[in-house]
Design an enzyme around this catalytic site. Structure first.
Site, PDB file in Angstrom:
ATOM      1  N   THR A   1     -14.692   5.834   6.832  1.00  0.00           N
ATOM      2  CA  THR A   1     -15.216   5.188   5.519  1.00  0.00           C
ATOM      3  C   THR A   1     -14.837   3.333   5.892  1.00  0.00           C
ATOM      4  OG1 THR A   1     -13.346   4.466   4.217  1.00  0.00           O
ATOM      5  CG2 THR A   1     -13.898   6.873   4.567  1.00  0.00           C
TER       6      THR A   1
ATOM      7  N   ILE B   1      -9.190   8.506   7.560  1.00  0.00           N
ATOM      8  CA  ILE B   1     -10.905   9.017   7.672  1.00  0.00           C
ATOM      9  C   ILE B   1     -12.076   7.714   7.718  1.00  0.00           C
ATOM     10  CG2 ILE B   1     -12.230  10.036   5.605  1.00  0.00           C
ATOM     11  CD1 ILE B   1      -9.854  11.327   6.099  1.00  0.00           C
TER      12      ILE B   1
ATOM     13  N   TYR C   1       1.061  -1.465  -0.160  1.00  0.00           N
ATOM     14  CA  TYR C   1      -0.262   0.048   0.153  1.00  0.00           C
ATOM     15  C   TYR C   1       1.023   1.576  -0.477  1.00  0.00           C
ATOM     16  CZ  TYR C   1      -4.109   2.903   1.724  1.00  0.00           C
ATOM     17  OH  TYR C   1      -4.935   4.088   1.579  1.00  0.00           O
TER      18      TYR C   1
HETATM   19  P1  NAI Z   1     -13.980   2.657   0.409  1.00  0.00           P
HETATM   20  O1  NAI Z   1     -13.485   1.544   0.440  1.00  0.00           O
HETATM   21  O2  NAI Z   1     -14.776   3.138   1.176  1.00  0.00           O
HETATM   22  O3  NAI Z   1     -14.317   3.248  -1.263  1.00  0.00           O
HETATM   23  C1  NAI Z   1     -13.504   2.839  -2.343  1.00  0.00           C
HETATM   24  C2  NAI Z   1     -14.141   2.546  -3.330  1.00  0.00           C
HETATM   25  O4  NAI Z   1     -13.687   2.129  -4.405  1.00  0.00           O
HETATM   26  C3  NAI Z   1     -15.467   1.717  -3.412  1.00  0.00           C
HETATM   27  O5  NAI Z   1     -16.698   1.998  -3.505  1.00  0.00           O
HETATM   28  C4  NAI Z   1     -14.954   0.181  -4.232  1.00  0.00           C
HETATM   29  O6  NAI Z   1     -16.001  -0.197  -4.792  1.00  0.00           O
HETATM   30  C5  NAI Z   1     -14.316   0.974  -4.803  1.00  0.00           C
HETATM   31  N1  NAI Z   1     -13.010  -0.106  -6.199  1.00  0.00           N
HETATM   32  C6  NAI Z   1     -11.699  -1.178  -5.226  1.00  0.00           C
HETATM   33  N2  NAI Z   1     -11.075  -1.230  -5.986  1.00  0.00           N
HETATM   34  C7  NAI Z   1     -11.819  -0.818  -7.045  1.00  0.00           C
HETATM   35  C8  NAI Z   1     -11.687  -1.452  -8.724  1.00  0.00           C
HETATM   36  N3  NAI Z   1     -11.193  -2.113  -8.484  1.00  0.00           N
HETATM   37  N4  NAI Z   1     -11.798  -0.882  -9.854  1.00  0.00           N
HETATM   38  C9  NAI Z   1     -13.301  -0.086  -9.547  1.00  0.00           C
HETATM   39  N5  NAI Z   1     -13.595   0.773  -8.197  1.00  0.00           N
HETATM   40  C10 NAI Z   1     -12.639   0.021  -7.439  1.00  0.00           C
HETATM   41  O7  NAI Z   1     -12.297   3.414   0.734  1.00  0.00           O
HETATM   42  P2  NAI Z   1     -12.067   4.908   1.029  1.00  0.00           P
HETATM   43  O8  NAI Z   1     -11.990   5.085   2.891  1.00  0.00           O
HETATM   44  O9  NAI Z   1     -13.399   5.687   0.344  1.00  0.00           O
HETATM   45  O10 NAI Z   1     -10.740   5.102  -0.030  1.00  0.00           O
HETATM   46  C11 NAI Z   1     -10.968   5.797  -1.434  1.00  0.00           C
HETATM   47  C12 NAI Z   1      -9.936   6.190  -1.807  1.00  0.00           C
HETATM   48  O11 NAI Z   1      -8.295   6.788  -0.757  1.00  0.00           O
HETATM   49  C13 NAI Z   1      -8.460   4.804  -1.955  1.00  0.00           C
HETATM   50  O12 NAI Z   1      -7.964   5.125  -2.773  1.00  0.00           O
HETATM   51  C14 NAI Z   1      -8.079   4.391  -0.808  1.00  0.00           C
HETATM   52  O13 NAI Z   1      -6.871   4.647  -0.582  1.00  0.00           O
HETATM   53  C15 NAI Z   1      -7.765   6.399   0.090  1.00  0.00           C
HETATM   54  N6  NAI Z   1      -8.030   6.750   1.070  1.00  0.00           N
HETATM   55  C16 NAI Z   1      -8.087   6.123   2.249  1.00  0.00           C
HETATM   56  C17 NAI Z   1      -8.146   6.319   3.282  1.00  0.00           C
HETATM   57  C18 NAI Z   1      -9.093   6.279   4.335  1.00  0.00           C
HETATM   58  O14 NAI Z   1      -8.730   6.949   5.672  1.00  0.00           O
HETATM   59  N7  NAI Z   1     -10.356   5.973   4.637  1.00  0.00           N
HETATM   60  C19 NAI Z   1      -6.720   7.121   3.844  1.00  0.00           C
HETATM   61  C20 NAI Z   1      -6.191   7.628   2.671  1.00  0.00           C
HETATM   62  C21 NAI Z   1      -5.898   7.274   1.324  1.00  0.00           C
END
Ligand code: NAI
Length: 258
Positions: free
Chosen positions: A200, A198, A165
Site C-alpha cells: 500500500t 501489505i 506504532y
Molecule cells: P494507507 O496509508 O494506504 O491508508 C491509510 C488511510 O488512512 C489513508 O487514506 C489516510 O488518509 C487515512 N488516514 C490516516 N490518518 C487518518 C485520520 N486521522 N483520520 C482518518 N483517516 C486517516 O495505509 P494502509 O497500508 O492501507 O493501512 C491501513 C491500516 O492498516 C492502518 O491502520 C495500518 O496501520 C494498518 N496496517 C498496514 C500494514 C501494511 O503493511 N500496509 C500492515 C499492518 C497494519
C-alpha cells in the site's frame, strides 16, 4: 450486483481510512458482497475515488470526510452513514498512520519524541476507540452488529524502531478483546485483523529501503495485497463468523510464524 447472493447482502458498512490501501480494497470488497458502503477518510477526494470505483462495479456508496482524531467528526461520520443507509451493521476501523508519517522511523523507544508518541496513539488507538464508541451506540439500538479493527503484526510482537506504532497496535488488540467481552451480550461481535507487510502507499518507503529483507522474513516470500486483508474482514463481518468475537486474525504470509 443485483441477482447475486453476497455475504453482506442488505447490510450497511462503514470503513475508515477508505481512501487508500487496505481500507479502499475492503470498501470495494464489502460492496461486491452486497453491502452499502460509507467510505470515510480524512481526505474527502480519496474517499470519493473509492466511491467512484464502487459505483463503477455496480455498488452503492457515499463518501464522508472524517479525521478520526476529532470526536465531533467521528460522531458526524457515524450519523452520516446511518442517515445514508438507515442503519449500521458492519464497521471497519482501519484508519492509521506509520512511524515515518510522524518522522519516527527507526527511533528507539526511549528516544521517541512525546509528540510522535501522542500522535501515533491518537490516530491508531484512540481513533479506533472513538469510532467504536459511536458504532456501538448505533448497533445496540439495532440489536447487534459486527466491528473489525485494524491492528497489525506489530500488535502481536515488537518491531525495531517502531515503539509508538507497536504500542498503539497492541492497544488495538487489547481494546478489541475488552470491547468484545463488554458488548457480546448486546450481540455485537468485535474482532481485529493483524496484517503483515501489505503493498500500500504506507509501505512504499519500507519496501524501497528493505523490501528484500521483509520478503525473506515472510514465509510466503512476498508482500501481501490489500485485497487479501479485505477477504478476512468481509468474512469476520458476515454471518459466517457468527461465533467469532474478541479474536485477532493474522493475515501475514507467515511473518509471525517464523
Ligand atoms: P494507507 O496509508 O494506504 O491508508 C491509510 C488511510 O488512512 C489513508 O487514506 C489516510 O488518509 C487515512 N488516514 C490516516 N490518518 C487518518 C485520520 N486521522 N483520520 C482518518 N483517516 C486517516 O495505509 P494502509 O497500508 O492501507 O493501512 C491501513 C491500516 O492498516 C492502518 O491502520 C495500518 O496501520 C494498518 N496496517 C498496514 C500494514 C501494511 O503493511 N500496509 C500492515 C499492518 C497494519
Amino acid at each position: 450486483m443485483s441477482g447475486t447472493k453476497g455475504m453482506l447482502d442488505g447490510k450497511s458498512a462503514l470503513v475508515t481510512g477508505a481512501g487508500s490501501g487496505i481500507g479502499r480494497a475492503t470498501a470495494l470488497a464489502f460492496a461486491r458482497e452486497g453491502a452499502w458502503v460509507a467510505a470515510a477518510d480524512q481526505t474527502l477526494e480519496a474517499a470519493q475515488k473509492t466511491v467512484a470505483a464502487i459505483e463503477a462495479q455496480g455498488g452503492q456508496a457515499v463518501a464522508i470526510a472524517c479525521d478520526v482524531t476529532d470526536e465531533e467528526q467521528v460522531q458526524a461520520m457515524v450519523a452520516a452513514a446511518v442517515a445514508a443507509f438507515g442503519g449500521l451493521d458492519c464497521a471497519f476501523n482501519n484508519a492509521g498512520i506509520a512511524p515515518h508519517q510522524v518522522n519516527a522511523t527507526g527511533v528507539l523507544a526511549a528516544d521517541l519524541a512525546e509528540a510522535s508518541w501522542q500522535r501515533l496513539l491518537d490516530v491508531n488507538l484512540t481513533g479506533v476507540w472513538r469510532c467504536l464508541r459511536h458504532e456501538v451506540a448505533q448497533m445496540r439500538k439495532q440489536g447487534g452488529g459486527a466491528i473489525v479493527n485494524t491492528a497489525s503484526v506489530a500488535g502481536l510482537r515488537g518491531l525495531p524502531g517502531a515503539a509508538g506504532y507497536v504500542v498503539g497496535k497492541h492497544g488495538v488488540v487489547g481494546l478489541t478483546k475488552a470491547a468484545a467481552v463488554d458488548h457480546a451480550a448486546e450481540n455485537i461481535r468485535i474482532n481485529a485483523v493483524c496484517p503483515g507487510y501489505i503493498e500500500t502507499p504506507m509501505t512504499e518507503e519500507s519496501k524501497r529501503r528493505r523490501g528484500d529483507a521483509i520478503i525473506a522474513r515472510t514465509a510466503l516470500g512476498r508482500f501481501g495485497m490489500p485485497e487479501e486483508i479485505a477477504e478476512a474482514v468481509v468474512w469476520l463481518c458476515s454471518e459466517r463468523a457468527s461465533f467469532v468475537t474478541g479474536s485477532n486474525w493474522t493475515v501475514d504470509g507467515g511473518y509471525s510464524a517464523l
